[in-house]
Design an enzyme around this catalytic site. Structure first.
Site, mmCIF file in Angstrom:
data_model
loop_
_atom_site.group_PDB
_atom_site.id
_atom_site.type_symbol
_atom_site.label_atom_id
_atom_site.label_comp_id
_atom_site.label_asym_id
_atom_site.label_seq_id
_atom_site.Cartn_x
_atom_site.Cartn_y
_atom_site.Cartn_z
ATOM 1 N N ASP A 212 0.843 -1.205 0.000
ATOM 2 C CA ASP A 212 0.000 0.000 0.000
ATOM 3 C C ASP A 212 0.873 1.247 0.000
ATOM 4 O OD1 ASP A 212 0.368 0.998 3.026
ATOM 5 O OD2 ASP A 212 0.290 -1.189 2.985
ATOM 6 N N ASP A 214 0.512 3.638 2.309
ATOM 7 C CA ASP A 214 0.190 4.218 3.607
ATOM 8 C C ASP A 214 -0.989 5.180 3.407
ATOM 9 O OD1 ASP A 214 0.808 4.043 6.380
ATOM 10 O OD2 ASP A 214 1.583 6.066 6.289
HETATM 11 N N1 LIG Z 1 1.097 1.363 5.797
HETATM 12 C C1 LIG Z 1 1.533 0.500 6.701
HETATM 13 N N2 LIG Z 1 1.905 0.915 7.931
HETATM 14 C C2 LIG Z 1 2.365 0.037 8.853
HETATM 15 N N3 LIG Z 1 2.453 -1.282 8.634
HETATM 16 C C3 LIG Z 1 2.087 -1.741 7.438
HETATM 17 N N4 LIG Z 1 2.082 -2.991 6.939
HETATM 18 C C4 LIG Z 1 1.624 -2.929 5.673
HETATM 19 N N5 LIG Z 1 1.336 -1.646 5.342
HETATM 20 C C5 LIG Z 1 1.617 -0.886 6.418
#
Ligand SMILES: Nc1ncnc2[nH]cnc12
Ligand SMILES: CSC[C@H]1O[C@H](OP(=O)(O)O)[C@H](O)[C@@H]1O
Length: 293
Positions: A212, A214
């Protein structure tokens, strides 16, 4: 460089990776360490001719939260079973447009913002200060990169991992701040894992699997467990194959880490012999037998 015995490759699997396929001669170890039990039983098998140990860090069924993982027991148990090298697989968010979901990032630096985790095997009675200037093993990371390229993965050769305590994901202001610091990826588990691997003289490589962006990205949905797991269901197979390809490449005699990671405790232990706490020494012996006898 002198060749020694073969590699025993430890793999720690993260979110979405609770098993590894293709093992032969599987056995399972339920280990008790001086720091308690690891996240789950450790599976041992032969993969492409080398000994492999596998441990899912959240436990099978993902029942252990990032803050509650017994990182010390995980690393100690792998060391007790004879691990010579450790590759950790972790889902992470990305702070860079070009590090897109589905890509793999070979982490080489960390910023640690965790706050409530025991992060050392050592302490009063047996004080040690290891260097974390170069927290991953460049040699092992290079072998992972070669394996990832052979597998045709989109892999970024380096990246700075920001470790948060979690379990909540970050706020927009935090996400923007970490980006401004120059961080590349974010997760909740690589610290103190990497610190403890170093203390146990275990060469460590971290494969960040981007799931992703974030929450900083204007056009992309903010991170949620749903989108992490969706991307991971596509990525887990790639990660399993990567482990196989890496095992093939690590077969044969093992070469010591070019960074001298297997001997860091030669210079790190500072407590005089007559000031050492026998109970601490006894406890730490399982990860530091080379220097504590
Ligand atoms: N954006 C994110 N922040 C923290 N841990 C994660 N694990 C996968 N994506 C994450
Ligand atoms: C399931 S989303 C958040 C979770 O995913 C990552 O886990 P891991 O590093 O073990 O792959 C992240 O660190 C969080 O623990």
């Amino acid at each position: 460089m002198t060749a020694s015995h073969g590699v025993t490759l430890a793999i720690i699997g993260g979110s979405g990776l609770y098993q590894i396929d293709g093992f032969e001669a599987v056995s399972s170890h339920r280990i008790e360490t001086p720091w308690g039990r690891p996240s789950d039983d450790i599976v041992e098998g032969q993969l492409e001719g080398i000994k492999v140990l596998f441990l899912p860090r959240h436990g099978r069924g993902h029942h252990i939260a990032p803050s509650d993982i017994n990182y010390r027991a995980n690393i100690a148990a792998l060391k007790m079973l004879g691990a010579t090298d450790l590759v950790s697989l972790s889902a992470c968010g990305s702070f860079r447009e070009e590090m897109a979901p589905g890509h793999f990032v070979l982490v080489d630096q960390f910023i640690d913002r965790t706050k409530s985790r025991p992060s050392s095997f050592f302490g009063s009675g047996l004080v040690a200060h290891v260097s974390m200037a170069h927290p991953v093993c460049a040699g092992l990371t290079g072998r992972v990169r070669d394996a990832a390229e052979e597998d045709g993965l989109t892999v970024h050769a380096r990246g700075t991992y920001l470790a948060i305590e979690g379990p909540q994901f970050s706020s927009l202001a935090e996400s923007q701040l970490y980006r401004s610091w120059g961080c590349d990826v974010i997760g909740m588990t690589a610290m103190p894992e990497a610190r403890l691997a170093r203390e146990a003289e275990l060469p460590y490589a971290l494969v960040g699997m981007v799931t992703d962006y974030d929450c900083w990205h204007a056009e992309e949905e903010a991170v949620s467990v749903t989108n992490v797991l969706e991307v991971l269901s596509g990525n887990a197979e790639k990660a399993r194959h990567l482990v196989k390809t890496l095992a093939t490449r690590l077969a044969g005699p093992r070469h010591p880490s070019p960074d001298g990671i297997e001997t860091v405790l030669d210079y790190a232990l500072v407590t005089a012999d007559d000031k050492r706490d026998p109970a601490m020494v006894e406890k730490c012996r399982v990860i530091a037998r080379r220097v504590l006898g």
